[in-house]
Each structure stands twice: as structure tokens, then as C-alpha cells.
Design a protein around this motif. Sequence first.
Motif, PDB file in Angstrom:
ATOM      1  N   VAL A   2      32.456  -9.335  -1.001  1.00 44.70           N
ATOM      2  CA  VAL A   2      31.157  -9.811  -0.524  1.00 44.70           C
ATOM      3  C   VAL A   2      30.111  -8.781  -0.905  1.00 44.70           C
ATOM      4  CG1 VAL A   2      29.767 -10.406   1.483  1.00 44.70           C
ATOM      5  CG2 VAL A   2      32.185 -11.077   1.403  1.00 44.70           C
ATOM      6  N   GLN A   3      29.011  -9.247  -1.447  1.00 50.84           N
ATOM      7  CA  GLN A   3      27.885  -8.364  -1.756  1.00 50.84           C
ATOM      8  C   GLN A   3      26.734  -8.698  -0.820  1.00 50.84           C
ATOM      9  OE1 GLN A   3      29.293 -10.304  -4.569  1.00 50.84           O
ATOM     10  NE2 GLN A   3      30.818  -8.654  -4.516  1.00 50.84           N
ATOM     11  N   LEU A   4      26.101  -7.654  -0.298  1.00 48.80           N
ATOM     12  CA  LEU A   4      24.973  -7.820   0.618  1.00 48.80           C
ATOM     13  C   LEU A   4      23.754  -7.122   0.032  1.00 48.80           C
ATOM     14  CD1 LEU A   4      26.786  -6.977   3.978  1.00 48.80           C
ATOM     15  CD2 LEU A   4      26.281  -9.242   3.066  1.00 48.80           C
ATOM     16  N   VAL A   5      22.630  -7.818   0.009  1.00 46.93           N
ATOM     17  CA  VAL A   5      21.396  -7.242  -0.515  1.00 46.93           C
ATOM     18  C   VAL A   5      20.304  -7.392   0.540  1.00 46.93           C
ATOM     19  CG1 VAL A   5      19.642  -7.332  -2.303  1.00 46.93           C
ATOM     20  CG2 VAL A   5      22.033  -7.766  -2.890  1.00 46.93           C
ATOM     21  N   GLU A   6      19.773  -6.236   0.980  1.00 48.55           N
ATOM     22  CA  GLU A   6      18.709  -6.236   1.986  1.00 48.55           C
ATOM     23  C   GLU A   6      17.337  -6.233   1.319  1.00 48.55           C
ATOM     24  OE1 GLU A   6      21.848  -3.191   3.686  1.00 48.55           O
ATOM     25  OE2 GLU A   6      20.859  -3.566   1.764  1.00 48.55           O
ATOM     26  N   SER A   7      16.344  -6.736   2.048  1.00 44.63           N
ATOM     27  CA  SER A   7      14.962  -6.681   1.588  1.00 44.63           C
ATOM     28  C   SER A   7      14.049  -6.701   2.794  1.00 44.63           C
ATOM     29  CB  SER A   7      14.644  -7.861   0.659  1.00 44.63           C
ATOM     30  OG  SER A   7      14.801  -9.096   1.338  1.00 44.63           O
ATOM     31  N   GLY A   8      12.805  -6.271   2.584  1.00 45.03           N
ATOM     32  CA  GLY A   8      11.802  -6.381   3.627  1.00 45.03           C
ATOM     33  C   GLY A   8      11.386  -5.081   4.283  1.00 45.03           C
ATOM     34  N   GLY A   9      12.004  -3.974   3.915  1.00 43.48           N
ATOM     35  CA  GLY A   9      11.595  -2.709   4.502  1.00 43.48           C
ATOM     36  C   GLY A   9      10.237  -2.269   3.996  1.00 43.48           C
ATOM     37  N   GLY A  10       9.724  -1.197   4.600  1.00 43.77           N
ATOM     38  CA  GLY A  10       8.441  -0.672   4.172  1.00 43.77           C
ATOM     39  C   GLY A  10       7.801   0.184   5.227  1.00 43.77           C
ATOM     40  N   ARG A  19       9.889  -7.904   8.806  1.00 50.60           N
ATOM     41  CA  ARG A  19      10.977  -8.855   8.794  1.00 50.60           C
ATOM     42  C   ARG A  19      11.961  -8.436   7.713  1.00 50.60           C
ATOM     43  NH1 ARG A  19      11.293 -14.173  10.660  1.00 50.60           N
ATOM     44  NH2 ARG A  19      12.701 -15.563   9.535  1.00 50.60           N
ATOM     45  N   LEU A  20      13.177  -8.136   8.128  1.00 50.00           N
ATOM     46  CA  LEU A  20      14.233  -7.759   7.188  1.00 50.00           C
ATOM     47  C   LEU A  20      15.121  -8.967   6.914  1.00 50.00           C
ATOM     48  CD1 LEU A  20      15.390  -4.308   8.625  1.00 50.00           C
ATOM     49  CD2 LEU A  20      13.521  -4.805   7.036  1.00 50.00           C
ATOM     50  N   SER A  21      15.522  -9.083   5.667  1.00 50.18           N
ATOM     51  CA  SER A  21      16.439 -10.153   5.292  1.00 50.18           C
ATOM     52  C   SER A  21      17.632  -9.579   4.540  1.00 50.18           C
ATOM     53  CB  SER A  21      15.730 -11.179   4.398  1.00 50.18           C
ATOM     54  OG  SER A  21      14.703 -11.843   5.091  1.00 50.18           O
ATOM     55  N   CYS A  22      18.745 -10.247   4.694  1.00 46.27           N
ATOM     56  CA  CYS A  22      19.971  -9.848   4.007  1.00 46.27           C
ATOM     57  C   CYS A  22      20.630 -11.099   3.458  1.00 46.27           C
ATOM     58  CB  CYS A  22      20.904  -9.128   4.965  1.00 46.27           C
ATOM     59  SG  CYS A  22      22.524  -8.727   4.291  1.00 46.27           S
ATOM     60  N   ALA A  23      20.890 -11.075   2.160  1.00 43.21           N
ATOM     61  CA  ALA A  23      21.527 -12.214   1.511  1.00 43.21           C
ATOM     62  C   ALA A  23      22.930 -11.835   1.084  1.00 43.21           C
ATOM     63  CB  ALA A  23      20.707 -12.648   0.307  1.00 43.21           C
ATOM     64  N   ASP A  72      21.385 -17.943   8.848  1.00 38.30           N
ATOM     65  CA  ASP A  72      21.445 -19.278   8.273  1.00 38.30           C
ATOM     66  C   ASP A  72      22.774 -19.363   7.535  1.00 38.30           C
ATOM     67  OD1 ASP A  72      21.249 -21.551   6.622  1.00 38.30           O
ATOM     68  OD2 ASP A  72      19.071 -21.385   6.530  1.00 38.30           O
ATOM     69  N   ASN A  73      23.725 -20.035   8.134  1.00 40.82           N
ATOM     70  CA  ASN A  73      25.058 -20.100   7.534  1.00 40.82           C
ATOM     71  C   ASN A  73      25.045 -20.872   6.218  1.00 40.82           C
ATOM     72  OD1 ASN A  73      26.246 -18.623   9.597  1.00 40.82           O
ATOM     73  ND2 ASN A  73      26.694 -20.437  10.814  1.00 40.82           N
ATOM     74  N   ALA A  74      24.139 -21.832   6.082  1.00 35.58           N
ATOM     75  CA  ALA A  74      24.063 -22.607   4.845  1.00 35.58           C
ATOM     76  C   ALA A  74      23.550 -21.758   3.690  1.00 35.58           C
ATOM     77  CB  ALA A  74      23.164 -23.816   5.040  1.00 35.58           C
ATOM     78  N   LYS A  75      22.630 -20.838   3.988  1.00 32.78           N
ATOM     79  CA  LYS A  75      22.052 -19.972   2.951  1.00 32.78           C
ATOM     80  C   LYS A  75      22.721 -18.610   2.902  1.00 32.78           C
ATOM     81  CE  LYS A  75      17.462 -22.109   3.139  1.00 32.78           C
ATOM     82  NZ  LYS A  75      16.014 -21.879   3.364  1.00 32.78           N
ATOM     83  N   ASN A  76      23.622 -18.347   3.845  1.00 29.13           N
ATOM     84  CA  ASN A  76      24.326 -17.066   3.905  1.00 29.13           C
ATOM     85  C   ASN A  76      23.371 -15.893   4.008  1.00 29.13           C
ATOM     86  OD1 ASN A  76      27.016 -18.254   3.538  1.00 29.13           O
ATOM     87  ND2 ASN A  76      26.216 -18.780   1.533  1.00 29.13           N
ATOM     88  N   THR A  77      22.435 -16.026   4.929  1.00 32.27           N
ATOM     89  CA  THR A  77      21.457 -14.974   5.146  1.00 32.27           C
ATOM     90  C   THR A  77      21.409 -14.597   6.622  1.00 32.27           C
ATOM     91  OG1 THR A  77      19.680 -16.576   5.432  1.00 32.27           O
ATOM     92  CG2 THR A  77      20.004 -15.691   3.215  1.00 32.27           C
ATOM     93  N   VAL A  78      21.009 -13.374   6.865  1.00 32.54           N
ATOM     94  CA  VAL A  78      20.748 -12.905   8.213  1.00 32.54           C
ATOM     95  C   VAL A  78      19.405 -12.198   8.194  1.00 32.54           C
ATOM     96  CG1 VAL A  78      22.023 -10.738   7.890  1.00 32.54           C
ATOM     97  CG2 VAL A  78      21.631 -11.620  10.200  1.00 32.54           C
ATOM     98  N   THR A  79      18.612 -12.442   9.226  1.00 32.27           N
ATOM     99  CA  THR A  79      17.242 -11.937   9.279  1.00 32.27           C
ATOM    100  C   THR A  79      17.026 -11.159  10.569  1.00 32.27           C
ATOM    101  OG1 THR A  79      16.449 -13.802   7.959  1.00 32.27           O
ATOM    102  CG2 THR A  79      14.828 -12.622   9.252  1.00 32.27           C
ATOM    103  N   LEU A  80      16.246 -10.108  10.470  1.00 35.49           N
ATOM    104  CA  LEU A  80      15.885  -9.325  11.646  1.00 35.49           C
ATOM    105  C   LEU A  80      14.367  -9.282  11.725  1.00 35.49           C
ATOM    106  CD1 LEU A  80      17.094  -7.576  13.964  1.00 35.49           C
ATOM    107  CD2 LEU A  80      16.621  -5.584  12.513  1.00 35.49           C
ATOM    108  N   GLN A  81      13.819  -9.948  12.714  1.00 39.67           N
ATOM    109  CA  GLN A  81      12.382  -9.901  12.966  1.00 39.67           C
ATOM    110  C   GLN A  81      12.113  -8.752  13.933  1.00 39.67           C
ATOM    111  OE1 GLN A  81       9.773 -11.742  11.681  1.00 39.67           O
ATOM    112  NE2 GLN A  81       8.475 -10.302  12.805  1.00 39.67           N
TER     113      GLN A  81
END
Length: 116
Positions: A2-10, A19-23, A72-81
Motif C-alpha cells: 500500500v502506498q500513502l501520499v499526504e497533501s495539504g500541509g503548510g 485540511r490534510l488529505s491522504c490517498a 471515503d472508502n470508495a476513493k480510498n482517502t482519509v482527510t483531517l480537517q
Amino acid sequence: QVQLVESGGGLVQPGGSLRLSCAASGSIFVLNTMGWYRQAPDKDRELVAAITRGGRPNYADSVKGRFTISRDNAKNTVTLQMNSLKPEDTAVYYCRTTTLSGVDYWGKGTLVTVSS
């Protein structure tokens, strides 16, 4: 695998939001719990929030009422607001997932800096 890629930091000012996202990609049909951890300089990595495949969340006391995790299990993402950010929230934030067979995978992390 499994590969995980985070985005949204700053960089954000105290009181602001990010808002952080992980795909996830790869063998994603076996994902179980997904979560966010963070590591500040000279501190141990700690749990921020996690969520089960069924959608049950768990939060660290320090972020309750300010952060919200979703997936979102369909998109395989997890988000942190993250709202009402504080300087002490400054850290590298890592996405983590655990497969049904108990194997852990981590992302490379995304830096969140809360400063005026």
C-alpha cells in the motif's frame, strides 16, 4: 503493498485552519483503520486521530473539538480537517493505515507549521 501520499500541509496562523488529505493506492481492498499521527521536533510520534473502516473515529484529547477525521472508502482517502490551530500543533503529520492482516503502512509526511 500500500502506498500513502499526504497533501495539504503548510504554514497557517494561530486560529486558522488546514485540511490534510491522504490517498491510498496499491492493495487498497485490504485497508482497515486509517489515521493521522504527528511528530514535533524532539518529541515522539503520537496519534492525532484514527478512523475505522466502518467510520468510527478516535481522537487525541489535545485535538478533540478542533480536528475532524473522515474517510471515503470508495476513493480510498482519509482527510483531517484541522480548525483553531495552535502553535503546539506544529509537526510533521503522517498518514497511517493498517491492513486487515495487521500490516502497517506509513506515508512520508507533510509539514504543518502554525505561527504568526
